[in-house]
Design a protein around this motif. Structure first.
Motif, PDB file in Angstrom:
ATOM      1  N   GLU A   1       0.816  -1.198   0.000  1.00 21.08           N
ATOM      2  CA  GLU A   1       0.000   0.000   0.000  1.00 21.08           C
ATOM      3  C   GLU A   1       0.861   1.263   0.000  1.00 21.08           C
ATOM      4  OE1 GLU A   1       1.458  -0.941   3.842  1.00 21.08           O
ATOM      5  OE2 GLU A   1       0.222  -2.219   2.619  1.00 21.08           O
ATOM      6  N   THR A   2       0.186   2.380  -0.159  1.00 26.72           N
ATOM      7  CA  THR A   2       0.804   3.673   0.020  1.00 26.72           C
ATOM      8  C   THR A   2       0.413   4.145   1.411  1.00 26.72           C
ATOM      9  OG1 THR A   2       0.690   4.179  -2.326  1.00 26.72           O
ATOM     10  CG2 THR A   2       0.910   6.048  -0.849  1.00 26.72           C
ATOM     11  N   THR A   3       1.378   4.588   2.194  1.00 30.73           N
ATOM     12  CA  THR A   3       1.097   5.030   3.558  1.00 30.73           C
ATOM     13  C   THR A   3       1.484   6.491   3.724  1.00 30.73           C
ATOM     14  OG1 THR A   3       3.260   4.227   4.297  1.00 30.73           O
ATOM     15  CG2 THR A   3       1.406   2.732   4.543  1.00 30.73           C
ATOM     16  N   THR A   4       0.897   7.122   4.717  1.00 30.36           N
ATOM     17  CA  THR A   4       1.190   8.509   5.029  1.00 30.36           C
ATOM     18  C   THR A   4       1.593   8.608   6.484  1.00 30.36           C
ATOM     19  OG1 THR A   4      -0.443   9.243   3.402  1.00 30.36           O
ATOM     20  CG2 THR A   4       0.270  10.856   5.026  1.00 30.36           C
ATOM     21  N   LYS A   5       2.648   9.354   6.736  1.00 32.07           N
ATOM     22  CA  LYS A   5       3.105   9.608   8.096  1.00 32.07           C
ATOM     23  C   LYS A   5       3.383  11.104   8.189  1.00 32.07           C
ATOM     24  CE  LYS A   5       5.855   7.389  11.575  1.00 32.07           C
ATOM     25  NZ  LYS A   5       6.749   6.281  11.854  1.00 32.07           N
ATOM     26  N   GLY A   6       2.556  11.802   8.936  1.00 35.05           N
ATOM     27  CA  GLY A   6       2.669  13.250   8.971  1.00 35.05           C
ATOM     28  C   GLY A   6       2.314  13.817   7.609  1.00 35.05           C
ATOM     29  N   ASP A   7       3.182  14.644   7.067  1.00 30.88           N
ATOM     30  CA  ASP A   7       2.936  15.216   5.743  1.00 30.88           C
ATOM     31  C   ASP A   7       3.702  14.495   4.631  1.00 30.88           C
ATOM     32  OD1 ASP A   7       5.458  16.044   6.491  1.00 30.88           O
ATOM     33  OD2 ASP A   7       5.192  18.128   5.869  1.00 30.88           O
ATOM     34  N   ARG A   8       4.222  13.314   4.944  1.00 28.97           N
ATOM     35  CA  ARG A   8       4.987  12.524   3.968  1.00 28.97           C
ATOM     36  C   ARG A   8       4.217  11.276   3.556  1.00 28.97           C
ATOM     37  NH1 ARG A   8      10.658  11.389   6.383  1.00 28.97           N
ATOM     38  NH2 ARG A   8      11.029  10.721   4.252  1.00 28.97           N
ATOM     39  N   SER A   9       4.319  10.908   2.290  1.00 27.42           N
ATOM     40  CA  SER A   9       3.686   9.694   1.775  1.00 27.42           C
ATOM     41  C   SER A   9       4.763   8.735   1.292  1.00 27.42           C
ATOM     42  CB  SER A   9       2.739  10.026   0.621  1.00 27.42           C
ATOM     43  OG  SER A   9       1.685  10.828   1.072  1.00 27.42           O
ATOM     44  N   PHE A  10       4.493   7.441   1.434  1.00 29.94           N
ATOM     45  CA  PHE A  10       5.460   6.409   1.084  1.00 29.94           C
ATOM     46  C   PHE A  10       4.791   5.343   0.227  1.00 29.94           C
ATOM     47  CE2 PHE A  10       6.558   8.265   5.126  1.00 29.94           C
ATOM     48  CZ  PHE A  10       7.902   8.542   4.989  1.00 29.94           C
ATOM     49  N   THR A  11       5.478   4.914  -0.822  1.00 34.66           N
ATOM     50  CA  THR A  11       5.024   3.802  -1.641  1.00 34.66           C
ATOM     51  C   THR A  11       5.782   2.578  -1.170  1.00 34.66           C
ATOM     52  OG1 THR A  11       4.612   5.294  -3.491  1.00 34.66           O
ATOM     53  CG2 THR A  11       4.790   2.951  -3.996  1.00 34.66           C
ATOM     54  N   ASN A  12       5.076   1.614  -0.619  1.00 37.00           N
ATOM     55  CA  ASN A  12       5.682   0.416  -0.044  1.00 37.00           C
ATOM     56  C   ASN A  12       5.693  -0.714  -1.057  1.00 37.00           C
ATOM     57  OD1 ASN A  12       5.707   1.913   2.369  1.00 37.00           O
ATOM     58  ND2 ASN A  12       3.690   1.175   2.907  1.00 37.00           N
ATOM     59  N   TYR A  13       6.633  -1.634  -0.899  1.00 37.37           N
ATOM     60  CA  TYR A  13       6.750  -2.779  -1.800  1.00 37.37           C
ATOM     61  C   TYR A  13       7.042  -4.047  -1.019  1.00 37.37           C
ATOM     62  CZ  TYR A  13       6.907  -0.008  -6.067  1.00 37.37           C
ATOM     63  OH  TYR A  13       6.578   0.803  -7.109  1.00 37.37           O
ATOM     64  N   THR A  14       6.479  -5.147  -1.482  1.00 34.21           N
ATOM     65  CA  THR A  14       6.936  -6.449  -1.014  1.00 34.21           C
ATOM     66  C   THR A  14       8.280  -6.692  -1.692  1.00 34.21           C
ATOM     67  OG1 THR A  14       5.899  -7.633  -2.843  1.00 34.21           O
ATOM     68  CG2 THR A  14       4.572  -7.343  -0.824  1.00 34.21           C
ATOM     69  N   LEU A  15       9.015  -7.669  -1.231  1.00 34.83           N
ATOM     70  CA  LEU A  15      10.293  -7.984  -1.860  1.00 34.83           C
ATOM     71  C   LEU A  15      10.079  -8.389  -3.320  1.00 34.83           C
ATOM     72  CD1 LEU A  15      13.297  -8.100  -1.357  1.00 34.83           C
ATOM     73  CD2 LEU A  15      13.020 -10.438  -0.554  1.00 34.83           C
ATOM     74  N   GLU A  16       9.061  -9.197  -3.563  1.00 36.24           N
ATOM     75  CA  GLU A  16       8.774  -9.637  -4.932  1.00 36.24           C
ATOM     76  C   GLU A  16       8.399  -8.456  -5.821  1.00 36.24           C
ATOM     77  OE1 GLU A  16       7.289 -10.987  -2.175  1.00 36.24           O
ATOM     78  OE2 GLU A  16       8.442 -12.839  -2.081  1.00 36.24           O
ATOM     79  N   GLY A  17       7.597  -7.540  -5.293  1.00 38.46           N
ATOM     80  CA  GLY A  17       7.200  -6.367  -6.071  1.00 38.46           C
ATOM     81  C   GLY A  17       8.382  -5.470  -6.402  1.00 38.46           C
ATOM     82  N   LEU A  18       9.291  -5.307  -5.457  1.00 40.91           N
ATOM     83  CA  LEU A  18      10.481  -4.493  -5.679  1.00 40.91           C
ATOM     84  C   LEU A  18      11.383  -5.145  -6.726  1.00 40.91           C
ATOM     85  CD1 LEU A  18      11.824  -1.880  -4.649  1.00 40.91           C
ATOM     86  CD2 LEU A  18      13.032  -3.285  -2.970  1.00 40.91           C
ATOM     87  N   GLU A  19      11.552  -6.460  -6.628  1.00 40.73           N
ATOM     88  CA  GLU A  19      12.366  -7.177  -7.611  1.00 40.73           C
ATOM     89  C   GLU A  19      11.776  -7.037  -9.011  1.00 40.73           C
ATOM     90  OE1 GLU A  19      12.418 -11.118  -6.002  1.00 40.73           O
ATOM     91  OE2 GLU A  19      14.047 -10.678  -4.614  1.00 40.73           O
ATOM     92  N   GLU A  20      10.470  -7.200  -9.140  1.00 38.56           N
ATOM     93  CA  GLU A  20       9.815  -7.084 -10.450  1.00 38.56           C
ATOM     94  C   GLU A  20       9.984  -5.687 -11.034  1.00 38.56           C
ATOM     95  OE1 GLU A  20       5.764  -8.267  -9.827  1.00 38.56           O
ATOM     96  OE2 GLU A  20       6.335 -10.345  -9.371  1.00 38.56           O
ATOM     97  N   LEU A  21       9.829  -4.661 -10.207  1.00 36.36           N
ATOM     98  CA  LEU A  21       9.984  -3.281 -10.663  1.00 36.36           C
ATOM     99  C   LEU A  21      11.379  -3.051 -11.233  1.00 36.36           C
ATOM    100  CD1 LEU A  21       9.141  -0.256 -10.831  1.00 36.36           C
ATOM    101  CD2 LEU A  21       9.967  -0.040  -8.470  1.00 36.36           C
ATOM    102  N   PHE A  22      12.403  -3.459 -10.511  1.00 35.37           N
ATOM    103  CA  PHE A  22      13.770  -3.228 -10.964  1.00 35.37           C
ATOM    104  C   PHE A  22      14.123  -4.076 -12.175  1.00 35.37           C
ATOM    105  CE2 PHE A  22      14.166  -0.748  -7.251  1.00 35.37           C
ATOM    106  CZ  PHE A  22      15.267   0.062  -7.441  1.00 35.37           C
ATOM    107  N   GLU A  23      13.645  -5.302 -12.238  1.00 34.63           N
ATOM    108  CA  GLU A  23      13.927  -6.138 -13.403  1.00 34.63           C
ATOM    109  C   GLU A  23      13.279  -5.551 -14.660  1.00 34.63           C
ATOM    110  OE1 GLU A  23      12.536  -9.883 -11.917  1.00 34.63           O
ATOM    111  OE2 GLU A  23      14.541 -10.462 -11.234  1.00 34.63           O
ATOM    112  N   ARG A  24      12.056  -5.065 -14.550  1.00 29.68           N
ATOM    113  CA  ARG A  24      11.391  -4.425 -15.695  1.00 29.68           C
ATOM    114  C   ARG A  24      12.153  -3.195 -16.153  1.00 29.68           C
ATOM    115  NH1 ARG A  24       6.651  -5.018 -12.571  1.00 29.68           N
ATOM    116  NH2 ARG A  24       6.630  -2.777 -12.149  1.00 29.68           N
ATOM    117  N   SER A  25      12.878  -2.574 -15.241  1.00 22.83           N
ATOM    118  CA  SER A  25      13.590  -1.333 -15.538  1.00 22.83           C
ATOM    119  C   SER A  25      15.014  -1.561 -16.029  1.00 22.83           C
ATOM    120  CB  SER A  25      13.621  -0.453 -14.280  1.00 22.83           C
ATOM    121  OG  SER A  25      12.308  -0.236 -13.818  1.00 22.83           O
TER     122      SER A  25
END
Length: 91
Positions: A33-57
């Motif tokens: 999910e995307t999370t918010t802490k204070g005025d900052r937002s973060f895009t979170n990834y599972t390990l598999e999702g992060l690996e797929e993103l970088f491999e596609r790139s």
């Protein structure tokens, strides 16, 4: 913050700007999910999702693993972390 739908374009830009045979270390909060802490937002990834993103790139995985945040008060926050190497092939 970039939303997940924008991340492929962002990562391809990083790949183009990265030097040949350069390496990259990435650590993000674990989740889907995307999370918010204070005025900052973060895009979170599972390990598999992060690996797929970088491999596609166009990055090759050198090492991937989980860890926990080392900052005081955040020791229970799970992180996805990966070391990458730029592929010589274009994405």
């Amino acid at each position: 913050m970039f939303r997940k739908k924008e991340m492929d374009d962002v990562m391809c830009s990083i790949h183009r700007a990265h030097r040949p045979d350069g390496t990259l270390y990435v650590s993000v909060k674990f989740g889907e999910e995307t999370t918010t802490k204070g005025d900052r937002s973060f895009t979170n990834y599972t390990l598999e999702g992060l690996e797929e993103l970088f491999e596609r790139s166009g990055f090759n995985i050198l090492k991937s693993d989980f860890s926990y945040d080392v900052r005081p008060g955040r020791e229970k926050e799970k992180m996805s972390k990966c070391d990458w190497k730029k592929s010589t092939e274009r994405p």
